[in-house]
Design an enzyme around this catalytic site. Structure first.
Site: not given
Ligand code: AMP
Ligand code: ZN
Ligand code: ZN
Length: 410
Positions: A72, A93, A158, A194, A198, A36, A339
């Site tokens: 993601t 998301n 997950y 990821d 961040h 990721d 924040h």
């Molecule tokens: P983002 O917020 O777009 O950076 O997405 C990354 C986050 O997606 C990760 O840190 C996880 O917490 C979440 N994530 C990844 N795979 C799964 C999954 N199969 N089910 C639920 N949450 C997930």
């Molecule tokens: Zn991602």
């Molecule tokens: Zn992310």
């Protein structure tokens, strides 16, 4: 003569299928690995001996260009379905569905993620299982859900606390199954880069060290395959969902400078804000449309065609998109507590036109050319490519096989 035929048939029965599934190019196992937030230029940031082995012996794209929004879930699901987010239904998301009257959100423990009703397209593991191939997933967004009545033969809900080594060891364990149970399709997923990206930003030392950690993890897989003498026989696809761009507390767009926040509900925030006016859309749109030079405002149905972000009921009446490096928030939220720290050093979600949003694609194994460095490709094409490698008839999708043919050995 009949006797000779009988002896031949018996010999086949005794020795089993003449094609051991992992030893023939056309029926080799396929492992897709997602890291990721692994930006296209991360391979060159530090020492990566194991990635180098895969890249030098396989095919690499200059970048894997995400679909909009470069988040993601939308992109992991695009990779495994070949459909744009507006066609697979996970357009963010965090979403609101007006028919279900329910919210979708991601993260460990999310209930909606497990509910197949949210998904409008067929993931590759469903295509495989429907066509009598075995699929097993050691994490991949939505692989834990029953979709179209189908689940991978083995899968895991997950849990980010499962160690990187354990994820790799599970793949190796599956490859050790007897051929009748052994999966043809496998996946795994790592959120590490990821999270670190961040928190510390793409140019940080912490990101370099996270790249080396992922390199070691891939090294463990490569060594496991080598010790089983199947490294050259298994197809490995290494991808990421998007890249990462720095953000800054000096580059903020505050919606409450332009509209009364009591008149809207904001389903998702930054850098793509999904805005649901509680009353008329028009007055809110008028106030926002030229509000900030670093923010594009699209009324539903009017987003540029190249974004493919117009046709789903979960797309809200107004979408606000920040330019690269900019964030959307409210003054009230930003000034409250810590924040501004919570915003981190970097993010993604921006228009895929920015190079910083590009991810990676590497293919290694009998299906891929060796030593090829190819052009950037859009992630809608990987589903067709995986179907071709596995010998599956693809479900309806937005990609085509011609876009990835350059990487394939045949
Ligand atoms: P983002 O917020 O777009 O950076 O997405 C990354 C986050 O997606 C990760 O840190 C996880 O917490 C979440 N994530 C990844 N795979 C799964 C999954 N199969 N089910 C639920 N949450 C997930
Ligand atoms: Zn991602
Ligand atoms: Zn992310």
């Amino acid at each position: 003569m009949l006797f000779v035929l009988f002896i031949l048939c018996m010999a086949l029965v005794i020795t089993g299928c003449p094609h051991d599934e992992n030893s023939e190019g056309s029926s080799a196992a396929l492992i897709i690995i997602s890291m990721d937030g692994f930006r296209w230029d991360y391979f060159d940031k530090t020492d990566t001996p194991n990635f180098d082995k895969l890249i030098d012996g396989g095919s690499r794209a200059a970048a894997l260009i995400p679909s909009f929004p470069s988040k993601t879930f939308p992109n992991h699901i695009t990779i495994v379905t070949g459909r744009y987010p507006e066609n697979h239904g996970i357009i963010a998301n965090r979403m609101y569905d007006p028919i279900f009257d329910k919210y979708y959100y991601i993260g460990q423990g999310s209930a909606p993620v497990l509910d197949g009703k949210w998904y409008d397209a067929e993931p590759i593991w469903v295509t495989a299982e429907k066509q009598n191939q075995t699929a097993m997933t050691m994490f991949w967004p939505i692989s834990e859900a029953e979709i179209m009545g189908v689940r991978p033969s083995e899968y895991f809900v997950y849990d980010g606390s499962v160690s990187h080594n354990d994820r790799v060891d599970q793949l190796l364990k599956w490859l050790d199954y007897p051929s009748t149970k052994r999966p043809r399709f496998m996946s795994t997923y790592f959120s590490h880069l990821d999270n670190i990206g961040h928190r510390y930003g793409p140019d940080s030392e912490e990101v370099k060290s996270a790249i080396r950690e992922m390199d070691r993890t891939i090294g463990r897989l490569v060594n496991g395959l080598k010790s089983r003498e199947i490294f050259q026989k298994v197809n490995i696809i290494l991808v990421s969902d998007h890249g990462m761009a720095t953000t800054s507390s000096d580059s903020m767009i505050f919606l409450d400078d332009y509209i009364n926040m009591d008149n809207v509900s904001v389903v998702d925030w930054t850098p793509v804000a999904a805005i649901r006016p509680k009353g008329d859309v028009e007055p809110i749109y008028e106030k926002l449309k030229n509000a900030h030079p670093k923010m594009s405002i699209y009324k539903k149905g009017k987003a540029p065609a190249r974004l493919h972000y117009n046709n789903h009921r979960r797309i809200q009446p107004i979408t606000a998109v920040a330019d690269e490096h900019w964030s959307i928030s409210t003054r009230e939220y930003f000034n409250e507590g810590d924040h501004n720290e919570g915003l981190g050093q970097a993010t993604h979600g921006y228009d895929p036109i920015y190079p910083s949003m590009g991810g990676v694609f590497v293919g290694h194994g009998p299906a891929f050319k060796s030593g090829l460095s190819g052009p950037g490709i859009t992630n809608i094409h990987l589903y067709e490519m995986m179907c071709k490698i596995l010998g599956l008839t693809p479900a309806e999708n937005d990609g085509n096989i011609d876009s990835t043919r350059v990487f394939l050995s045949q």
